[in-house]
Write an enzyme that holds these catalytic residues in place. Structure first.
Site, PDB file in Angstrom:
ATOM      1  N   ARG A 125       5.405   4.320   6.204  1.00 47.65           N
ATOM      2  CA  ARG A 125       4.950   4.279   7.603  1.00 47.65           C
ATOM      3  C   ARG A 125       4.993   2.845   8.136  1.00 47.65           C
ATOM      4  O   ARG A 125       5.455   1.929   7.446  1.00 47.65           O
ATOM      5  CB  ARG A 125       3.543   4.871   7.701  1.00 47.65           C
ATOM      6  CG  ARG A 125       2.486   4.051   7.009  1.00 47.65           C
ATOM      7  CD  ARG A 125       1.135   4.765   7.060  1.00 47.65           C
ATOM      8  NE  ARG A 125       0.102   3.986   6.401  1.00 47.65           N
ATOM      9  CZ  ARG A 125      -0.897   4.519   5.737  1.00 47.65           C
ATOM     10  NH1 ARG A 125      -1.006   5.841   5.609  1.00 47.65           N
ATOM     11  NH2 ARG A 125      -1.825   3.755   5.191  1.00 47.65           N
ATOM     12  N   ASP A 126       4.485   2.657   9.340  1.00 47.53           N
ATOM     13  CA  ASP A 126       4.501   1.317   9.935  1.00 47.53           C
ATOM     14  C   ASP A 126       3.357   0.493   9.342  1.00 47.53           C
ATOM     15  O   ASP A 126       2.418   0.122  10.018  1.00 47.53           O
ATOM     16  CB  ASP A 126       4.371   1.409  11.459  1.00 47.53           C
ATOM     17  CG  ASP A 126       3.133   2.164  11.887  1.00 47.53           C
ATOM     18  OD1 ASP A 126       2.569   2.911  11.041  1.00 47.53           O
ATOM     19  OD2 ASP A 126       2.696   2.011  13.038  1.00 47.53           O
ATOM     20  N   GLU A 127       3.461   0.234   8.041  1.00 51.20           N
ATOM     21  CA  GLU A 127       2.447  -0.559   7.358  1.00 51.20           C
ATOM     22  C   GLU A 127       3.128  -1.358   6.246  1.00 51.20           C
ATOM     23  O   GLU A 127       3.480  -2.500   6.449  1.00 51.20           O
ATOM     24  CB  GLU A 127       1.330   0.350   6.831  1.00 51.20           C
ATOM     25  CG  GLU A 127       0.124  -0.435   6.374  1.00 51.20           C
ATOM     26  CD  GLU A 127      -1.195   0.245   6.655  1.00 51.20           C
ATOM     27  OE1 GLU A 127      -1.207   1.413   7.049  1.00 51.20           O
ATOM     28  OE2 GLU A 127      -2.240  -0.410   6.463  1.00 51.20           O
TER      29      GLU A 127
ATOM     30  N   TRP B  60     -11.340  -6.103  -1.896  1.00 49.52           N
ATOM     31  CA  TRP B  60      -9.981  -6.462  -1.468  1.00 49.52           C
ATOM     32  C   TRP B  60      -9.745  -7.940  -1.799  1.00 49.52           C
ATOM     33  O   TRP B  60      -8.884  -8.274  -2.593  1.00 49.52           O
ATOM     34  CB  TRP B  60      -9.811  -6.169   0.032  1.00 49.52           C
ATOM     35  CG  TRP B  60      -9.308  -4.768   0.287  1.00 49.52           C
ATOM     36  CD1 TRP B  60      -8.051  -4.430   0.714  1.00 49.52           C
ATOM     37  CD2 TRP B  60     -10.011  -3.535   0.099  1.00 49.52           C
ATOM     38  NE1 TRP B  60      -7.951  -3.056   0.789  1.00 49.52           N
ATOM     39  CE2 TRP B  60      -9.121  -2.486   0.424  1.00 49.52           C
ATOM     40  CE3 TRP B  60     -11.284  -3.193  -0.313  1.00 49.52           C
ATOM     41  CZ2 TRP B  60      -9.474  -1.142   0.352  1.00 49.52           C
ATOM     42  CZ3 TRP B  60     -11.651  -1.863  -0.397  1.00 49.52           C
ATOM     43  CH2 TRP B  60     -10.746  -0.856  -0.072  1.00 49.52           C
TER      44      TRP B  60
ATOM     45  N   ASP C  80      -5.660  -2.490  -2.899  1.00 38.13           N
ATOM     46  CA  ASP C  80      -4.815  -1.544  -3.620  1.00 38.13           C
ATOM     47  C   ASP C  80      -4.208  -2.219  -4.849  1.00 38.13           C
ATOM     48  O   ASP C  80      -4.156  -1.650  -5.939  1.00 38.13           O
ATOM     49  CB  ASP C  80      -3.675  -1.040  -2.721  1.00 38.13           C
ATOM     50  CG  ASP C  80      -4.156  -0.508  -1.380  1.00 38.13           C
ATOM     51  OD1 ASP C  80      -5.051  -1.127  -0.787  1.00 38.13           O
ATOM     52  OD2 ASP C  80      -3.627   0.513  -0.923  1.00 38.13           O
TER      53      ASP C  80
ATOM     54  N   GLU D  55      -2.060   8.926  -1.112  1.00 37.66           N
ATOM     55  CA  GLU D  55      -3.093   8.026  -0.597  1.00 37.66           C
ATOM     56  C   GLU D  55      -4.476   8.667  -0.668  1.00 37.66           C
ATOM     57  O   GLU D  55      -5.466   8.019  -0.965  1.00 37.66           O
ATOM     58  CB  GLU D  55      -2.768   7.695   0.873  1.00 37.66           C
ATOM     59  CG  GLU D  55      -3.794   6.825   1.562  1.00 37.66           C
ATOM     60  CD  GLU D  55      -3.337   6.384   2.944  1.00 37.66           C
ATOM     61  OE1 GLU D  55      -2.519   7.118   3.559  1.00 37.66           O
ATOM     62  OE2 GLU D  55      -3.777   5.320   3.407  1.00 37.66           O
TER      63      GLU D  55
ATOM     64  N   ASP E 126       0.836  -1.206   0.000  1.00 37.00           N
ATOM     65  CA  ASP E 126       0.000   0.000   0.000  1.00 37.00           C
ATOM     66  C   ASP E 126       0.864   1.246   0.000  1.00 37.00           C
ATOM     67  O   ASP E 126       0.576   2.214  -0.685  1.00 37.00           O
ATOM     68  CB  ASP E 126      -0.935  -0.005   1.210  1.00 37.00           C
ATOM     69  CG  ASP E 126      -0.196  -0.126   2.539  1.00 37.00           C
ATOM     70  OD1 ASP E 126       0.920  -0.687   2.557  1.00 37.00           O
ATOM     71  OD2 ASP E 126      -0.732   0.334   3.567  1.00 37.00           O
TER      72      ASP E 126
ATOM     73  N   HIS F  67       1.199   6.119  -2.513  1.00 36.09           N
ATOM     74  CA  HIS F  67       0.172   5.081  -2.445  1.00 36.09           C
ATOM     75  C   HIS F  67      -0.374   4.945  -3.855  1.00 36.09           C
ATOM     76  O   HIS F  67      -0.994   5.854  -4.357  1.00 36.09           O
ATOM     77  CB  HIS F  67      -0.948   5.604  -1.539  1.00 36.09           C
ATOM     78  CG  HIS F  67      -1.325   4.738  -0.412  1.00 36.09           C
ATOM     79  ND1 HIS F  67      -0.565   4.645   0.720  1.00 36.09           N
ATOM     80  CD2 HIS F  67      -2.416   3.948  -0.200  1.00 36.09           C
ATOM     81  CE1 HIS F  67      -1.188   3.824   1.581  1.00 36.09           C
ATOM     82  NE2 HIS F  67      -2.305   3.387   1.024  1.00 36.09           N
TER      83      HIS F  67
HETATM   84  C1  BGC Z   1      -3.980   0.974   3.721  1.00 36.52           C
HETATM   85  C2  BGC Z   1      -4.814   0.951   2.488  1.00 36.52           C
HETATM   86  C3  BGC Z   1      -5.664  -0.264   2.601  1.00 36.52           C
HETATM   87  C4  BGC Z   1      -6.594   0.035   3.717  1.00 36.52           C
HETATM   88  C5  BGC Z   1      -7.741  -0.856   3.912  1.00 36.52           C
HETATM   89  C6  BGC Z   1      -4.900   1.194   4.872  1.00 36.52           C
HETATM   90  O1  BGC Z   1      -4.264   1.323   6.059  1.00 36.52           O
HETATM   91  O2  BGC Z   1      -2.958   1.888   3.656  1.00 36.52           O
HETATM   92  O3  BGC Z   1      -4.248   1.294   1.347  1.00 36.52           O
HETATM   93  O4  BGC Z   1      -6.236  -0.711   1.447  1.00 36.52           O
HETATM   94  O5  BGC Z   1      -5.909   0.250   4.895  1.00 36.52           O
HETATM   95  O6  BGC Z   1      -8.801  -0.103   3.871  1.00 36.52           O
END
Ligand code: BGC
Length: 947
Positions: free
Chosen positions: A524-526, A586, A533, A798, A520, A819
């Site tokens: 960041r912490d992701e 998703w 996405d 994003e 995504d 994003h």
């Molecule tokens: C992500 C998105 C992801 C979403 C789910 C977010 O935190 O960055 O891109 O699809 O969560 O809704």
């Protein structure tokens, strides 16, 4: 030939020999004319005739030989790899009519027929892409060579291609002699230092070939005799490790010395056990770093030797004090074990290692292109912020790290922070990184030193430097972009510079988020493999780069992580647990992406590979439906749709989540039916066609009024209904009109989120509203694609309003500036503005449609894509009262070309009336349509005559 060329030059001719070689009969009149003009004598005339004769016998040449879509790959563990090649010819309408393929283990025997692993014989076929191996059983670790030749539709055989090769991976777990090893020094704690493993060995004979197979629990970097093995980073990459763990294969023949040798490998946390997701989550797949290493040496006397990881190896901690994907890397060079990867280093104080019995059945060869270093950036600007921070701007939001040269005293600590943007006041802004520290920390040992991280990456445009004792010297800082080494395939340019910047931003969004897994965001912490996405962006991605293997590998993880219920996790690899899944739009990544990849690359195997996952997901929705209506479960909905600050008019674009769920239920079922048809699973195709009928009926009953109004009167609701063909034909036009009315009611503005946006402009185009689609594209106020561009973005944001018009930020808890999802407009730009399209009948650009949609707002647009068949391009421009359309169609394909003109009158191709060049020319909806084969075409429409 050389003589002739010199003769021509000698006579002062201006003819370009190389161009002439590939030309066709159309040159003949010019030659005659030239002969007359220069009043040539007979011998020279004769020379020209020979030259002309040769030019017309020009053979097709072959290039771009691929095995499993890769050029000379190391490590294929597919027992029947597929071959692809390209036919190159300047002539028009070139098709392949037959091919012959030879595979052998010895490069020199190929063109002969003896001692081959496979000789296909002459096969009458026009297949030049994904041709499957049908020879003797392929063996583990063996290198195979191959060549191909073809016959074209003019009866000419091509010369044999150059020799290409590939190496097989280790096909059976028993081919691994190596043992998993771990270090007793590897302990849990606040910081988890990287671990070094080392081993010296002797190679006393002449080495013919040496191949290393390496993987790890964690991420690794390998050295042999002080030299880095390969140029891949963050290996072994990211997969659902407990089910699929990639190993890499390196030809290290050149690194092995006669005599003493030393192997040195460093392991760090990576995705395997580093911090991932939130709340301090770590050790997702295990808590210990482990190494598996095997070096297979083949000596020229025919003997073999294997140097493998086992209990005699030594381990130590070195200068990498900590390394985390989110938090960065700390290197204390005072702790460096100088020379440890070279022979003769004294490792007496090093620790022994422990052998472990982990399964080798999860090991797989690497299918996709590994992460490599790509573009480098020098500082654009060095400055001090109002807060007094020392900052460097690299001018591009990129993903990777910064290489630095530092000078100082032992113990000096230099910290480098990373940020995508500056705040309103021009200060360094990192709140949107959330818990990710994203720092590189270097502790000097004294003197001049060079640093770069090894086992992390950052998403940044700016860095802030702390601890530097001297002024910043820009020459000492270089930003390096890292991403999966996918082949760039697409270009798009037009006369609007803002749209060109948008295209640039889309491509950089892709580069920054295609690090082994489609993520995504990268900062960041992701940084997780969010399925929604990925599906939204997948078609655009396939224009910009060859993402076939990238997605094919990831889709196998989608299949591996699918839950027994058929639910697909939100993120793949799944780090969020079994309950985080089954969200509409998703989870449908599991049907949408395989179908897209099949269309774009023409490879049925991806459908075979993913079919049971697609089916299980549709069955999940079926099981969770009542009366064919899927209206249960948690959904993200049309994520990040437009929400005005002041919503007193009730104008926020909220689309009912279950209406969306039913829409995607229908779409996934439709794609499953199509896949079943392609694969010849006709019982399934019939069964799911009945289901689809019921899903659509339930949709109409629940969400559509008799006059065609949807319960959610939003752009996304209409876009999904029309794009997925949910409405009866009688209601389509009225729904399209409602969509347009809705867009106009906002002042010609989009309001769609992640799920509606990819299809918005496509639907407008399909129902005859190109002008509205173009207005949305050219809009530069929030919300729009060009608003971030106007605000200085160099990647896709994003949110539509990551930075608001007053330069303040959206909420820091969710505000990534890299994003790719909204970059999905790129697909419409290639397919509609430039008009490059696939024909579903023969996917993978075997059959092509070129249909550009012109607008008065652009003077020109040009796009190209490197297909498996070769370069395909479409360029249109308006000049001097004419419209020019230049098209290039690769050999061994056919194309239907739509020329924007109302009639054939006044339309020419390369200077000739179009009707004399093409047999069948039709007129259709403002286009003249013709069918043709490969070649370069230049059409000119005289617009005055066309009126
Ligand atoms: C992500 C998105 C992801 C979403 C789910 C977010 O935190 O960055 O891109 O699809 O969560 O809704």
């Amino acid at each position: 030939m050389l003589l002739l060329k010199h003769a021509l030059i000698g006579f002062g001719s201006k003819i370009n020999f190389s161009k002439l070689q590939g030309s066709s009969y159309s040159l003949f009149p010019y030659l005659l004319c030239l002969l007359k003009l220069t009043a040539m004598k007979r011998p020279l005339c004769f020379l020209f005739m020979i030259l002309f004769f040769n030019a017309n016998k020009a053979q097709v040449k072959l290039q771009n030989l691929l095995v499993e879509n890769l050029s000379n790959p190391q490590g294929i563990d597919n027992a029947t790899p597929r071959f692809s090649w390209q036919l190159i010819s300047d002539k028009r309408n070139i098709m392949q009519t037959a091919y012959e393929l030879h595979v052998g283990t010895n490069k020199s025997v190929l063109a002969k027929s003896a001692n081959l692993e496979w000789s296909s014989g002459k096969i009458n076929s026009d297949s030049s892409v994904h041709v499957a191996y049908k020879g003797k059983r392929l063996q583990s670790g063996k290198k195979y060579f191959w060549q191909v030749r073809v016959w074209d539709n003019q009866g000419n055989p091509s010369p044999w291609s150059e020799t290409a090769y590939w190496r097989m991976g280790l096909l059976d777990s028993s081919d691994w002699n190596a043992k998993w090893i771990e270090s007793p020094l590897d302990k849990d704690g606040d910081q988890r230092p990287a671990i070094h493993f080392r081993k010296e060995f002797q190679s006393s004979k002449k080495v013919e070939s040496a191949v290393a197979y390496i993987t790890a629990h964690g991420v690794y970097e390998a050295m042999i005799n002080g030299k880095r093995v390969g140029n891949f980073y963050l290996t072994p990459g990211w997969t659902s490790y407990n089910k699929r763990l990639q190993y890499q294969i390196y030809d290290v023949t050149d690194l092995i010395a006669r005599g003493d040798n030393c192997i040195g490998i460093t392991l760090a946390n990576g995705w395997y056990r580093g911090f991932l997701a939130w709340g301090g989550n770590k050790n997702t797949w295990g808590k210990d770093l482990s190494l598996l290493f095997q070096l297979d040496i083949h000596y020229s006397d025919g003997s073999n030797e294997s140097i493998v990881s086992e209990k005699s190896w030594k381990s130590s901690i070195g200068s990498i004090v900590d390394a985390e994907i989110y938090h960065g890397e700390i290197i204390d060079s005072r702790k460096e074990k100088t020379g440890w990867t070279n022979v003769g280093y004294n490792d007496a104080g090093w620790s022994t290692v422990i052998e472990k019995n982990y399964s080798k059945s999860v090991l797989i060869a690497t299918q996709n292109e590994p992460i490599k270093k790509h573009e480098t950036f020098s500082p654009l600007k060095v400055f001090t912020t109002p807060k007094g921070e020392k900052v460097i701007d690299f001018g591009q939001n990129l993903v990777g790290w910064v290489k630095v040269k530092l000078n100082g005293r032992a113990g000096d600590t230099i910290k480098i922070f990373h940020a995508e943007v500056l705040d309103k006041d021009g200060n360094f802004y990192t709140d949107n990184l959330r818990a990710a520290k994203a720092q590189a920390v270097y502790i000097l040992k004294g003197g001049e030193e060079s640093f770069e991280p090894h086992f992390t990456f950052f998403g940044f445009r700016y860095i802030k430097i702390e601890g530097l004792q001297s002024a910043i010297n820009p020459e000492n800082f270089t930003a390096v972009a890292l991403y999966s080494d996918m082949k760039p395939t697409g270009t798009f340019t037009c006369s609007n510079p803002l749209v060109n910047q948008l295209q640039h931003n889309i491509q950089w969004g892709q580069k920054g988020n295609f690090l082994d897994v489609p993520t995504d965001c990268p900062q960041r912490d992701e940084r997780l493999g969010w399925t929604g996405d990925a599906q939204a962006f997948s078609r655009t991605a396939a224009f910009n780069m060859n993402v076939n293997n990238f997605f094919s590998k990831w889709l196998k993880d989608v299949a591996a992580d699918q839950l027994p219920s058929g639910s697909i996790p939100f993120v793949i690899p799944n780090v969020l647990g079994p309950n985080a899944g089954a969200a509409t739009g998703w989870a449908d990544a599991c049907t949408i992406i395989p179908w897209n990849m099949y269309l774009l690359y023409g490879d049925k195997r991806i459908l075979e590979q993913q079919y049971s996952t697609m089916k299980a997901w549709v069955d999940y929705m079926k099981k969770n439906s009542k009366n064919d209506l899927w209206n249960t479960g948690y959904h993200f909905g049309d994520w990040l749709f437009y929400r005005p600050f002041d919503d007193n008019d009730g104008r926020a674009a909220v689309t009912d989540k279950y209406l969306i769920a039913q829409s995607f239920y229908a779409y996934s079922t439709q794609l499953l039916i199509k896949a079943a048809q392609v694969l010849g699973k006709l019982t399934d195709a019939n069964e799911y066609s009945d289901l689809l009928k019921k899903i659509k009926e339930a949709y109409i009953k629940e969400y559509v009024t008799p006059s065609g109004r949807l319960v959610s009167n939003t752009q996304t609701a209409y876009v999904l209904a029309l794009n997925f063909d949910l409405l009866p034909a009688s209601l389509q036009a009225v729904a399209a009109q409602r969509l347009v009315d809705n867009i106009k009611s906002y002042g010609t503005q989009l309001t769609t989120g992640f799920l509606g946006t990819p299809y918005l402009c496509h639907v407008l185009t399909r129902f005859g509203y190109d002008s509205v689609a173009y207005q949305l594209l050219f809009r530069d106020k929030y919300p729009s694609w060009l608003y971030p561009v106007k605000m200085g973005a160099t990647t896709i944001w994003e949110r539509w309003d990551g930075i608001k018009p007053d330069s303040s930020f959206q909420t820091p808890s969710m505000n990534s500036f890299n994003h790719y999802a909204y970059g999905a407009i790129g697909d419409w730009m290639y397919r509609t503005i430039a008009g490059i399209n696939i024909d579903e009948e023969q996917p993978g650009y075997k059959k092509i449609t070129i249909q550009p949609h012109l607008t008065d707002s652009l003077r020109f647009a040009t796009a190209s894509i490197e297909t498996y068949y070769g370069k395909l391009s479409s360029e249109w421009k308006k000049e001097n009262g004419t419209t020019v359309l230049n098209v290039e169609v690769p050999a061994n394909t056919t194309a239907t070309i739509f020329i924007p003109a109302n009639s054939a009158e006044g339309v020419s191709e390369s200077g000739k009336n179009i009707q004399t060049v093409f047999k069948q020319v039709e007129t259709k909806n403002g286009y003249i349509v013709l069918k043709t084969g490969s070649g370069k075409y230049s059409f000119v429409v005289n617009r005055k005559k066309d009126m």
